[in-house]
Write a protein that holds these residues in place. Structure first.
Motif, PDB file in Angstrom:
ATOM      1  N   THR A 126      -9.879  12.012  11.075  1.00 52.67           N
ATOM      2  CA  THR A 126     -10.827  11.755   9.950  1.00 52.67           C
ATOM      3  C   THR A 126     -10.102  11.548   8.664  1.00 52.67           C
ATOM      4  OG1 THR A 126     -12.183  13.409  11.095  1.00 52.67           O
ATOM      5  CG2 THR A 126     -12.654  13.125   8.861  1.00 52.67           C
ATOM      6  N   LEU A 127      -9.120  12.233   8.279  1.00 57.17           N
ATOM      7  CA  LEU A 127      -8.390  12.014   7.108  1.00 57.17           C
ATOM      8  C   LEU A 127      -7.707  10.762   7.104  1.00 57.17           C
ATOM      9  CD1 LEU A 127      -6.635  15.310   6.191  1.00 57.17           C
ATOM     10  CD2 LEU A 127      -8.253  14.228   5.080  1.00 57.17           C
ATOM     11  N   SER A 128      -7.143  10.179   8.249  1.00 56.81           N
ATOM     12  CA  SER A 128      -6.688   8.878   8.320  1.00 56.81           C
ATOM     13  C   SER A 128      -7.766   7.802   8.060  1.00 56.81           C
ATOM     14  CB  SER A 128      -6.114   8.615   9.750  1.00 56.81           C
ATOM     15  OG  SER A 128      -5.055   9.632   9.931  1.00 56.81           O
ATOM     16  N   MET A 129      -8.971   7.820   8.477  1.00 57.38           N
ATOM     17  CA  MET A 129     -10.027   7.040   8.377  1.00 57.38           C
ATOM     18  C   MET A 129     -10.305   6.767   6.926  1.00 57.38           C
ATOM     19  SD  MET A 129     -12.224   7.136  11.769  1.00 57.38           S
ATOM     20  CE  MET A 129     -13.196   8.134  11.152  1.00 57.38           C
ATOM     21  N   ARG A 185       0.787  -1.135   0.024  1.00 54.73           N
ATOM     22  CA  ARG A 185       0.216  -0.008   0.085  1.00 54.73           C
ATOM     23  C   ARG A 185       0.725   1.315  -0.191  1.00 54.73           C
ATOM     24  NH1 ARG A 185      -4.148   0.096   4.597  1.00 54.73           N
ATOM     25  NH2 ARG A 185      -2.452  -0.006   5.875  1.00 54.73           N
ATOM     26  N   LYS A 186       0.396   2.276  -0.606  1.00 52.76           N
ATOM     27  CA  LYS A 186       1.044   3.686  -0.550  1.00 52.76           C
ATOM     28  C   LYS A 186       0.964   4.226   0.784  1.00 52.76           C
ATOM     29  CE  LYS A 186       1.980   3.719  -5.084  1.00 52.76           C
ATOM     30  NZ  LYS A 186       3.520   3.855  -5.612  1.00 52.76           N
ATOM     31  N   LYS A 187       1.927   4.931   1.006  1.00 48.89           N
ATOM     32  CA  LYS A 187       2.148   5.503   2.446  1.00 48.89           C
ATOM     33  C   LYS A 187       1.622   6.964   2.456  1.00 48.89           C
ATOM     34  CE  LYS A 187       5.691   2.716   4.545  1.00 48.89           C
ATOM     35  NZ  LYS A 187       6.980   2.712   5.197  1.00 48.89           N
ATOM     36  N   ILE A 188       0.739   7.490   3.004  1.00 53.88           N
ATOM     37  CA  ILE A 188       0.568   9.212   2.961  1.00 53.88           C
ATOM     38  C   ILE A 188       0.946   9.650   4.500  1.00 53.88           C
ATOM     39  CG2 ILE A 188      -0.981  10.666   2.682  1.00 53.88           C
ATOM     40  CD1 ILE A 188      -2.453   8.965   0.810  1.00 53.88           C
ATOM     41  N   LEU A 189       1.648  10.495   4.504  1.00 49.19           N
ATOM     42  CA  LEU A 189       2.125  11.288   5.657  1.00 49.19           C
ATOM     43  C   LEU A 189       1.180  12.712   5.660  1.00 49.19           C
ATOM     44  CD1 LEU A 189       3.852  12.158   8.082  1.00 49.19           C
ATOM     45  CD2 LEU A 189       5.340  12.946   6.781  1.00 49.19           C
ATOM     46  N   LEU A 234      -8.588   7.927   4.270  1.00 44.58           N
ATOM     47  CA  LEU A 234      -7.308   7.443   3.396  1.00 44.58           C
ATOM     48  C   LEU A 234      -7.391   5.876   3.623  1.00 44.58           C
ATOM     49  CD1 LEU A 234      -5.390  10.568   3.757  1.00 44.58           C
ATOM     50  CD2 LEU A 234      -6.308   9.879   1.791  1.00 44.58           C
ATOM     51  N   GLU A 235      -7.479   5.285   4.758  1.00 51.08           N
ATOM     52  CA  GLU A 235      -7.211   3.997   5.005  1.00 51.08           C
ATOM     53  C   GLU A 235      -8.303   3.304   4.419  1.00 51.08           C
ATOM     54  OE1 GLU A 235      -6.743   3.721   9.294  1.00 51.08           O
ATOM     55  OE2 GLU A 235      -4.732   4.167   9.147  1.00 51.08           O
ATOM     56  N   SER A 236      -9.568   3.845   4.278  1.00 51.49           N
ATOM     57  CA  SER A 236     -10.729   3.025   3.595  1.00 51.49           C
ATOM     58  C   SER A 236     -10.654   3.161   2.273  1.00 51.49           C
ATOM     59  CB  SER A 236     -12.106   3.677   4.199  1.00 51.49           C
ATOM     60  OG  SER A 236     -12.089   4.980   3.385  1.00 51.49           O
ATOM     61  N   ALA A 237      -9.695   4.167   1.707  1.00 51.42           N
ATOM     62  CA  ALA A 237      -9.314   4.242   0.209  1.00 51.42           C
ATOM     63  C   ALA A 237      -8.137   3.463  -0.210  1.00 51.42           C
ATOM     64  CB  ALA A 237      -9.154   5.422  -0.122  1.00 51.42           C
ATOM     65  N   GLY A 238      -7.729   2.719   0.990  1.00 56.40           N
ATOM     66  CA  GLY A 238      -6.571   1.679   0.562  1.00 56.40           C
ATOM     67  C   GLY A 238      -5.170   2.173   1.079  1.00 56.40           C
ATOM     68  N   TYR A 239      -5.036   3.409   1.571  1.00 51.70           N
ATOM     69  CA  TYR A 239      -3.758   3.905   1.833  1.00 51.70           C
ATOM     70  C   TYR A 239      -3.078   3.607   3.314  1.00 51.70           C
ATOM     71  CZ  TYR A 239      -4.501   6.438  -2.442  1.00 51.70           C
ATOM     72  OH  TYR A 239      -4.931   6.836  -3.838  1.00 51.70           O
ATOM     73  N   GLN A 240      -1.932   3.486   3.464  1.00 55.77           N
ATOM     74  CA  GLN A 240      -1.415   3.400   4.798  1.00 55.77           C
ATOM     75  C   GLN A 240      -1.006   4.889   5.316  1.00 55.77           C
ATOM     76  OE1 GLN A 240       2.002   1.039   5.107  1.00 55.77           O
ATOM     77  NE2 GLN A 240       2.665   1.804   7.030  1.00 55.77           N
ATOM     78  N   VAL A 241      -1.564   5.264   6.402  1.00 50.16           N
ATOM     79  CA  VAL A 241      -1.278   6.455   6.902  1.00 50.16           C
ATOM     80  C   VAL A 241      -0.414   6.670   7.922  1.00 50.16           C
ATOM     81  CG1 VAL A 241      -2.752   8.558   7.791  1.00 50.16           C
ATOM     82  CG2 VAL A 241      -3.902   7.076   6.063  1.00 50.16           C
ATOM     83  N   ILE A 242       0.368   7.629   8.013  1.00 52.12           N
ATOM     84  CA  ILE A 242       1.416   8.022   9.173  1.00 52.12           C
ATOM     85  C   ILE A 242       0.727   9.427   9.296  1.00 52.12           C
ATOM     86  CG2 ILE A 242       3.920   8.313   9.859  1.00 52.12           C
ATOM     87  CD1 ILE A 242       3.448   6.611   6.655  1.00 52.12           C
ATOM     88  N   ALA A 243       0.611   9.732  10.921  1.00 62.24           N
ATOM     89  CA  ALA A 243       0.289  11.093  11.427  1.00 62.24           C
ATOM     90  C   ALA A 243       1.573  11.701  12.092  1.00 62.24           C
ATOM     91  CB  ALA A 243      -0.796  11.002  12.028  1.00 62.24           C
ATOM     92  N   ALA A 244       1.552  13.119  11.765  1.00 67.21           N
ATOM     93  CA  ALA A 244       2.508  13.741  12.596  1.00 67.21           C
ATOM     94  C   ALA A 244       1.773  15.182  13.022  1.00 67.21           C
ATOM     95  CB  ALA A 244       3.768  14.143  11.907  1.00 67.21           C
ATOM     96  N   THR A 245       2.319  15.849  14.116  1.00 68.08           N
ATOM     97  CA  THR A 245       1.333  16.981  14.614  1.00 68.08           C
ATOM     98  C   THR A 245       2.078  18.183  14.456  1.00 68.08           C
ATOM     99  OG1 THR A 245       1.966  16.502  17.038  1.00 68.08           O
ATOM    100  CG2 THR A 245      -0.072  15.601  16.112  1.00 68.08           C
TER     101      THR A 245
END
Length: 138
Positions: free
Chosen positions: A18-21, A3-7, A23-34
């Protein structure tokens, strides 16, 4: 499946979640930073395929620290070997007339005003990651 990773870099945890959920439902792996520090660390470690980046971040609290904004973070990414060629999409609640041209001149491939049309965002992300080329700005 690889899966493609999105930061996702945003200090608002509701937006990040919200964006993580979505994007993950669209098939992407999500990494978050604040903030910028977390974003630079995540970019080095995770080597994302695409970065979603807010522009506005709060002032550092007690003890100080670096005052980040999205433009400083883009500059950091462009100096990191692991992120210098990664496409960046700016997402912000800030004034579009103030931030859009500056975002695009810093190298962002697209600009989205909050609240974000996630269907349109996911479409731009898909086109960017599947084509391997820059997408016209939104």
């Amino acid at each position: 499946m690889n899966r493609k990773k999105i930061l996702v870099v945003d200090d608002n945890l509701v937006i990040t979640k919200t964006l993580s959920m979505k994007l993950e439902s669209a098939g992407y792996q999500v990494i978050a930073a604040t903030d910028g520090s977390e974003a630079a660390t995540a970019a080095r470690k995770e080597k994302p395929d695409l970065i979603l980046l807010d522009i506005s971040f709060p002032e550092p609290g007690v003890g100080g620290g670096v005052q980040w904004d999205g433009f400083k973070i883009i500059d950091w990414f462009r100096r990191l070997e692991e992120a210098k060629n990664v496409p960046v999409i700016v997402i912000t609640a800030g004034e579009p007339e103030k931030y859009k041209s500056q975002s695009l001149s810093k190298g962002a491939i697209a600009f989205f005003q909050k609240p974000i049309d996630t269907k349109e965002l996911i479409d731009v992300i898909g086109k960017t990651l599947n084509s391997g080329s820059k997408v016209a700005s939104v």
